[in-house]
Design a protein around this motif. Structure first.
Motif, PDB file in Angstrom:
ATOM      1  N   SER A 188       0.817  -1.215   0.000  1.00 42.65           N
ATOM      2  CA  SER A 188       0.000   0.000   0.000  1.00 42.65           C
ATOM      3  C   SER A 188       0.851   1.265   0.000  1.00 42.65           C
ATOM      4  N   ASP A 189       2.015   1.241   0.662  1.00 42.06           N
ATOM      5  CA  ASP A 189       2.880   2.416   0.660  1.00 42.06           C
ATOM      6  C   ASP A 189       3.410   2.693  -0.736  1.00 42.06           C
ATOM      7  N   ASP A 190       3.704   1.630  -1.491  1.00 40.73           N
ATOM      8  CA  ASP A 190       4.154   1.804  -2.868  1.00 40.73           C
ATOM      9  C   ASP A 190       3.088   2.501  -3.701  1.00 40.73           C
ATOM     10  N   GLU A 191       1.826   2.148  -3.438  1.00 46.58           N
ATOM     11  CA  GLU A 191       0.731   2.752  -4.200  1.00 46.58           C
ATOM     12  C   GLU A 191       0.664   4.248  -3.958  1.00 46.58           C
ATOM     13  N   LYS A 192       0.782   4.647  -2.706  1.00 50.49           N
ATOM     14  CA  LYS A 192       0.728   6.071  -2.388  1.00 50.49           C
ATOM     15  C   LYS A 192       1.904   6.813  -3.010  1.00 50.49           C
ATOM     16  N   LYS A 193       3.104   6.227  -2.922  1.00 54.33           N
ATOM     17  CA  LYS A 193       4.288   6.862  -3.510  1.00 54.33           C
ATOM     18  C   LYS A 193       4.156   6.967  -5.021  1.00 54.33           C
ATOM     19  N   GLU A 194       3.586   5.913  -5.629  1.00 53.94           N
ATOM     20  CA  GLU A 194       3.439   5.910  -7.084  1.00 53.94           C
ATOM     21  C   GLU A 194       2.481   7.005  -7.536  1.00 53.94           C
ATOM     22  N   LYS A 195       1.420   7.234  -6.786  1.00 56.61           N
ATOM     23  CA  LYS A 195       0.458   8.260  -7.169  1.00 56.61           C
ATOM     24  C   LYS A 195       1.044   9.654  -6.996  1.00 56.61           C
ATOM     25  N   VAL A 196       1.916   9.821  -6.006  1.00 62.33           N
ATOM     26  CA  VAL A 196       2.616  11.096  -5.860  1.00 62.33           C
ATOM     27  C   VAL A 196       3.516  11.320  -7.070  1.00 62.33           C
ATOM     28  N   LEU A 197       4.180  10.243  -7.504  1.00 63.51           N
ATOM     29  CA  LEU A 197       5.072  10.334  -8.661  1.00 63.51           C
ATOM     30  C   LEU A 197       4.282  10.654  -9.926  1.00 63.51           C
ATOM     31  N   ILE A 198       3.120  10.028 -10.078  1.00 59.75           N
ATOM     32  CA  ILE A 198       2.248  10.326 -11.220  1.00 59.75           C
ATOM     33  C   ILE A 198       1.890  11.809 -11.225  1.00 59.75           C
ATOM     34  N   SER A 199       1.503  12.311 -10.064  1.00 66.59           N
ATOM     35  CA  SER A 199       1.123  13.721  -9.948  1.00 66.59           C
ATOM     36  C   SER A 199       2.271  14.631 -10.365  1.00 66.59           C
ATOM     37  N   LEU A 200       3.469  14.321  -9.889  1.00 63.38           N
ATOM     38  CA  LEU A 200       4.645  15.147 -10.177  1.00 63.38           C
ATOM     39  C   LEU A 200       5.023  15.107 -11.651  1.00 63.38           C
ATOM     40  N   ILE A 201       5.143  13.897 -12.198  1.00 63.06           N
ATOM     41  CA  ILE A 201       5.601  13.745 -13.580  1.00 63.06           C
ATOM     42  C   ILE A 201       4.552  14.216 -14.580  1.00 63.06           C
ATOM     43  N   CYS A 202       3.309  13.795 -14.378  1.00 63.76           N
ATOM     44  CA  CYS A 202       2.264  14.144 -15.338  1.00 63.76           C
ATOM     45  C   CYS A 202       1.937  15.625 -15.299  1.00 63.76           C
ATOM     46  N   GLY A 203       2.019  16.225 -14.115  1.00 70.68           N
ATOM     47  CA  GLY A 203       1.808  17.666 -14.041  1.00 70.68           C
ATOM     48  C   GLY A 203       2.810  18.412 -14.890  1.00 70.68           C
ATOM     49  N   LYS A 204       4.061  17.961 -14.873  1.00 65.09           N
ATOM     50  CA  LYS A 204       5.107  18.602 -15.670  1.00 65.09           C
ATOM     51  C   LYS A 204       4.914  18.326 -17.166  1.00 65.09           C
ATOM     52  N   LEU A 205       4.541  17.116 -17.529  1.00 63.76           N
ATOM     53  CA  LEU A 205       4.381  16.768 -18.941  1.00 63.76           C
ATOM     54  C   LEU A 205       3.292  17.619 -19.597  1.00 63.76           C
ATOM     55  N   TYR A 206       2.158  17.798 -18.925  1.00 66.77           N
ATOM     56  CA  TYR A 206       1.068  18.556 -19.511  1.00 66.77           C
ATOM     57  C   TYR A 206       1.349  20.058 -19.454  1.00 66.77           C
ATOM     58  N   LYS A 207       2.061  20.490 -18.435  1.00 69.91           N
ATOM     59  CA  LYS A 207       2.407  21.903 -18.331  1.00 69.91           C
ATOM     60  C   LYS A 207       3.385  22.301 -19.416  1.00 69.91           C
ATOM     61  N   ASP A 208       4.361  21.424 -19.677  1.00 69.00           N
ATOM     62  CA  ASP A 208       5.380  21.730 -20.679  1.00 69.00           C
ATOM     63  C   ASP A 208       4.894  21.507 -22.104  1.00 69.00           C
ATOM     64  N   GLY A 209       3.752  20.866 -22.243  1.00 68.53           N
ATOM     65  CA  GLY A 209       3.262  20.577 -23.587  1.00 68.53           C
ATOM     66  C   GLY A 209       3.729  19.215 -24.029  1.00 68.53           C
ATOM     67  N   GLY A 210       5.033  19.034 -24.160  1.00 70.87           N
ATOM     68  CA  GLY A 210       5.596  17.738 -24.526  1.00 70.87           C
ATOM     69  C   GLY A 210       5.224  17.328 -25.939  1.00 70.87           C
ATOM     70  N   GLU A 211       5.699  16.153 -26.353  1.00 70.70           N
ATOM     71  CA  GLU A 211       5.337  15.619 -27.645  1.00 70.70           C
ATOM     72  C   GLU A 211       3.884  15.158 -27.597  1.00 70.70           C
ATOM     73  N   GLU A 212       3.264  15.077 -28.748  1.00 68.04           N
ATOM     74  CA  GLU A 212       1.846  14.733 -28.797  1.00 68.04           C
ATOM     75  C   GLU A 212       1.566  13.385 -28.159  1.00 68.04           C
ATOM     76  N   GLU A 213       2.467  12.411 -28.361  1.00 66.57           N
ATOM     77  CA  GLU A 213       2.241  11.075 -27.813  1.00 66.57           C
ATOM     78  C   GLU A 213       2.743  10.938 -26.381  1.00 66.57           C
ATOM     79  N   ASP A 214       3.427  11.973 -25.889  1.00 68.63           N
ATOM     80  CA  ASP A 214       3.985  11.903 -24.544  1.00 68.63           C
ATOM     81  C   ASP A 214       2.937  12.400 -23.548  1.00 68.63           C
ATOM     82  N   ARG A 215       1.983  11.554 -23.275  1.00 66.44           N
ATOM     83  CA  ARG A 215       0.900  11.864 -22.359  1.00 66.44           C
ATOM     84  C   ARG A 215       0.845  10.796 -21.270  1.00 66.44           C
ATOM     85  N   CYS A 216      -0.026  11.011 -20.299  1.00 70.11           N
ATOM     86  CA  CYS A 216      -0.106  10.065 -19.190  1.00 70.11           C
ATOM     87  C   CYS A 216      -1.316   9.155 -19.318  1.00 70.11           C
TER      88      CYS A 216
END
Length: 271
Positions: free
Chosen positions: A107-135
């Motif tokens: 369960s701790d891994d799940e919480k850490k993973e969701k924090v990581l998703i929030s961090l990485i995906c927030g940056k990907l969508y903010k920066d625009g990124g490549e069209e296929e580089d989505r979450c």
């Protein structure tokens, strides 16, 4: 987060390749071909996290989030509004082992993973990124009654039939977490013992004795959600429990429709 050579790591993670500390996006050459660190997969010649798309497709049955839905979360006297992938960390936590990711996560891994998703995906969508580089929205966040992502004109809540508590995998097919897979519940879920259809499985036991301020899921909680009852009855929305939604009392018949914030909106109590 940087590698031993000073390279900035795109996904904030590192691993060891040939006795060197490298960024997780760097694949490591082996006899059988390039290899990626745990929870990453090979996309071309680079490694990506399981929740980041590759050429417009998702690994592990994730939902390709072309566009995210803004979600407003009550927080004391203020409302927090953010995109859905960032808001994953605010979603109601259920005490079960990983369903979307590897079975050996806890369960701790799940919480850490969701924090990581929030961090990485927030940056990907903010920066625009490549069209296929989505979450990719995790499988257990699909068909949970909350629209979080759009892919063209389709949302993550389309094609869910009557499932409102998330999806898992059963025999290679997507299935509602509330249903049994064969004769047993999916990993990490408990048998509610109700029998028949509806909610056969849930994250943990609970029910009427559960305190109204609890954010733990239960058989009774999931039953309410599957039936599509308003949040005022379940006390908690999918994004947590908040004072305006808590009932002032939970006894009596018919069940009181008065919240700590005052009388409930009549539109909220019609089934």
């Amino acid at each position: 987060v940087v590698s031993s050579t000073g390279d900035k790591c795109k996904y904030y993670q590192r691993w060891i390749c040939n006795d060197k500390v490298v960024c997780a996006e760097q694949s490591c050459p082996f006899n059988k071909g390039p290899t990626c660190p745990p929870r990453f997969y090979l996309c071309g010649n680079i490694c990506k996290p399981d929740f980041v798309s590759c050429n417009g497709t998702c690994a592990k049955n994730g939902f390709f989030c072309e566009r995210q839905q803004n979600i407003t979360i009550p927080h004391g006297e203020f409302d927090l509004t953010g995109n859905s992938l960032k808001a994953l960390t605010y979603k109601r936590y259920t005490a079960r082992k990983q369903i979307f990711w590897a079975d050996d996560h806890d369960s701790d891994d799940e919480k850490k993973e969701k924090v990581l998703i929030s961090l990485i995906c927030g940056k990907l969508y903010k920066d625009g990124g490549e069209e296929e580089d989505r979450c990719c929205l995790p499988l257990d966040a699909r068909c949970d009654g909350v629209v979080e992502c759009w892919n063209d004109n389709m949302t993550d809540e389309d094609g869910c039939r009557d499932c409102r508590v998330g999806l898992g995998m059963c025999g290679g097919q997507q299935a509602c977490l509330a249903d049994k897979c064969g004769q047993s519940c999916m990993p990490g879920l408990k048998d509610c013992g109700y029998g028949g259809g509806g909610v056969q499985c849930a994250a943990s036991y609970g029910g009427f004795t559960k305190t109204e301020s609890s954010s733990a899921a239960s058989c009774m909680d999931w039953t309410r959600r599957q039936a599509g009852l308003p949040d005022v009855f379940a006390s908690c929305s999918d994004y947590g429990c908040f004072p305006p939604q808590l009932l002032s009392t939970c006894t009596g018949y018919p069940r009181p429709k008065e919240s700590l914030a005052g009388p409930c909106d009549p539109d909220m109590i019609h089934l």
